[in-house]
Scaffold this motif. Structure first.
Motif, PDB file in Angstrom:
ATOM      1  N   ALA A  52       0.862  -1.211   0.013  1.00 45.76           N
ATOM      2  CA  ALA A  52      -0.062   0.019   0.072  1.00 45.76           C
ATOM      3  C   ALA A  52       0.643   1.286   0.160  1.00 45.76           C
ATOM      4  CB  ALA A  52      -0.901   0.039   1.366  1.00 45.76           C
ATOM      5  N   ASP A  53       1.902   1.245   0.742  1.00 43.03           N
ATOM      6  CA  ASP A  53       2.524   2.618   0.718  1.00 43.03           C
ATOM      7  C   ASP A  53       3.519   2.537  -0.411  1.00 43.03           C
ATOM      8  OD1 ASP A  53       1.849   2.895   3.503  1.00 43.03           O
ATOM      9  OD2 ASP A  53       3.532   2.004   4.544  1.00 43.03           O
ATOM     10  N   LEU A  54       3.810   1.523  -0.975  1.00 49.32           N
ATOM     11  CA  LEU A  54       4.842   1.923  -2.236  1.00 49.32           C
ATOM     12  C   LEU A  54       3.769   2.273  -3.303  1.00 49.32           C
ATOM     13  CD1 LEU A  54       7.353  -0.829  -3.440  1.00 49.32           C
ATOM     14  CD2 LEU A  54       5.376  -0.082  -5.008  1.00 49.32           C
ATOM     15  N   LEU A  55       2.671   1.734  -3.455  1.00 53.51           N
ATOM     16  CA  LEU A  55       1.641   2.460  -4.483  1.00 53.51           C
ATOM     17  C   LEU A  55       1.326   3.620  -4.250  1.00 53.51           C
ATOM     18  CD1 LEU A  55      -0.597  -0.986  -4.586  1.00 53.51           C
ATOM     19  CD2 LEU A  55       1.078  -0.190  -6.224  1.00 53.51           C
ATOM     20  N   ALA A  56       1.240   4.069  -3.108  1.00 55.69           N
ATOM     21  CA  ALA A  56       0.752   5.587  -2.915  1.00 55.69           C
ATOM     22  C   ALA A  56       1.862   6.342  -3.222  1.00 55.69           C
ATOM     23  CB  ALA A  56       0.521   5.636  -1.396  1.00 55.69           C
ATOM     24  N   ILE A  63      -4.500  -2.116 -11.305  1.00 50.24           N
ATOM     25  CA  ILE A  63      -4.972  -1.539  -9.928  1.00 50.24           C
ATOM     26  C   ILE A  63      -5.185  -0.056  -9.812  1.00 50.24           C
ATOM     27  CG2 ILE A  63      -3.605  -0.951  -7.633  1.00 50.24           C
ATOM     28  CD1 ILE A  63      -1.755  -3.488  -8.328  1.00 50.24           C
ATOM     29  N   ASP A  64      -6.116   0.577  -9.332  1.00 51.56           N
ATOM     30  CA  ASP A  64      -6.653   1.888  -9.134  1.00 51.56           C
ATOM     31  C   ASP A  64      -5.811   2.322  -8.137  1.00 51.56           C
ATOM     32  OD1 ASP A  64      -7.924   4.239  -8.325  1.00 51.56           O
ATOM     33  OD2 ASP A  64     -10.068   3.309  -8.761  1.00 51.56           O
ATOM     34  N   LEU A  65      -4.932   3.118  -8.500  1.00 48.83           N
ATOM     35  CA  LEU A  65      -4.060   3.618  -7.356  1.00 48.83           C
ATOM     36  C   LEU A  65      -4.489   4.546  -6.387  1.00 48.83           C
ATOM     37  CD1 LEU A  65      -0.784   4.082  -9.850  1.00 48.83           C
ATOM     38  CD2 LEU A  65      -1.210   2.089  -8.097  1.00 48.83           C
ATOM     39  N   GLY A  66      -5.710   5.320  -7.079  1.00 49.11           N
ATOM     40  CA  GLY A  66      -6.370   6.289  -6.488  1.00 49.11           C
ATOM     41  C   GLY A  66      -6.844   5.296  -5.165  1.00 49.11           C
ATOM     42  N   ASP A 106       1.772   8.502  -9.131  1.00 47.69           N
ATOM     43  CA  ASP A 106       1.819   9.578 -10.099  1.00 47.69           C
ATOM     44  C   ASP A 106       3.042   9.522 -11.109  1.00 47.69           C
ATOM     45  OD1 ASP A 106      -0.410  10.969  -9.279  1.00 47.69           O
ATOM     46  OD2 ASP A 106       0.589  11.835  -7.653  1.00 47.69           O
ATOM     47  N   ASP A 107       3.906   8.132 -11.206  1.00 47.59           N
ATOM     48  CA  ASP A 107       5.039   8.127 -11.968  1.00 47.59           C
ATOM     49  C   ASP A 107       4.377   7.645 -13.413  1.00 47.59           C
ATOM     50  OD1 ASP A 107       4.460   5.473 -11.625  1.00 47.59           O
ATOM     51  OD2 ASP A 107       6.331   5.082 -10.439  1.00 47.59           O
ATOM     52  N   GLY A 108       3.190   7.147 -13.719  1.00 50.19           N
ATOM     53  CA  GLY A 108       3.122   6.831 -14.763  1.00 50.19           C
ATOM     54  C   GLY A 108       3.077   5.323 -15.275  1.00 50.19           C
TER      55      GLY A 108
END
Length: 311
Positions: free
Chosen positions: A74-78, A305-308, A82-84
């Motif tokens: 979770a922390d890594l994905l957050a 994955i929906d990063l939001g 925004d890195d594309g």
């Protein structure tokens, strides 16, 4: 935005089944290098190591994670939202074995198996209930929920799916949003927890939800232990307000020796084995094949994955 195709690395462990699936789908599997563009991550943890790899190889444009739940990352994905990069998980890939296990737990608890298997003498009583025609609430609307609805259909249950989005789930009698959870628990005889664990869903089943359930209701959790408040669960079982629980996941996990849940009334525990390695390897290989095909062919990914939302 589509990721840039190129060589794909499978790390940390490149199982032959995964290499074969990726190659058959048109992927070029090579050791990790500056040329790597796709990364298939096969560890269920080691988020720090994955983060280092991404920092050292900024050209990686697609990352495939191995499990349906991505709370360990979770922390890594957050940090990377925004890195594309395109991130995919195995959500939906393991739905069949997990839904099957959820049904087994529900039936076992309804038929008082936890108490029966501990018996050391013949005890004749009339305890035990049928799933047929029951009022069922399913918390979560992903692949496990969809498969579970199919398995439950022969039992002619009345199903309510509780989900974040305001959209119907095919096969459910009704679908409501999470803010209406307490409203639908009042008549629930069996509650299945199959949602993703996020900051918003942690503890979604707690003391208030147990209080809203009718006496004798059964809870089944095959998703993540953190979705249920363990202290509230123990209290509901000990006080007899809850008719039983079937748990493949717990919080904490592993569940320590001597924890109250081990001896809680009518509680059936399995050690996070709803989908064993023998089941998941071919299913993950299938997901790899689909997404490698998407990566090299520029088509839609499965399990994106929906990063939001965080899952």
């Amino acid at each position: 935005m589509l990721p840039e195709a190129g060589p794909i690395a499978i790390v940390p462990e490149a199982d032959a089944a995964f290499v074969d699936a990726a190659t058959a789908a048109g992927g070029r599997i090579e050791p990790l290098s500056e040329e790597t563009r796709g990364l298939i991550w096969t560890s269920s943890s080691e988020a720090d190591r994955l983060e280092r790899i991404l920092a050292e190889h900024p050209a990686i444009s697609w990352v495939q994670l191995p499990w349906a739940g991505v709370d360990a990352f979770a922390d890594l994905l957050a940090r990377h939202r925004d890195d594309g990069r395109v991130w995919t998980s195995a959500k939906g890939a393991y739905a069949q074995p997990v839904a099957e296990h959820a049904l087994a737990l529900a039936l076992g608890v309804l038929r008082e198996f936890p108490r029966r298997v501990r018996a050391t003498r013949w005890e004749v009583d009339e305890r035990g209930r049928s799933l047929y025609g029951a009022d069922v609430v399913i918390v979560g609307a992903g692949g496990i929920a969809v498969e579970l609805l199919r398995l439950l259909a022969p039992f002619r249950v009345r199903t309510t799916v509780v989900r974040r989005a305001d959209a119907a789930v095919p096969g459910a009698n009704r679908t409501v949003t999470t803010d209406r959870l307490a409203d639908v628990l009042g008549t629930a005889e069996v509650v299945f927890v199959v949602a993703a664990l996020t900051q918003q869903t942690r503890g979604v089943i707690g003391a208030a939800e147990f209080a809203a359930l009718p006496g004798g209701a059964v809870l089944v959790n095959v998703a993540r232990g953190g979705l249920v408040d363990t202290d509230a669960l123990v209290a509901a079982l000990d006080e007899g307000r809850l008719g039983g629980a079937g748990l493949d996941v717990t919080d904490p996990e592993p569940l320590p020796t001597g924890h109250p849940l081990w001896n809680a009334p009518n509680c059936l525990l399995t050690p996070h084995v709803a989908d064993t390695e023998a089941m998941t390897v071919p299913l993950f290989a299938r997901r790899i094949a689909v997404n490698v095909g998407a990566f090299v062919g520029g088509t839609a990914f499965e399990g994106r994955i929906d990063l939001g939302a965080g899952y």
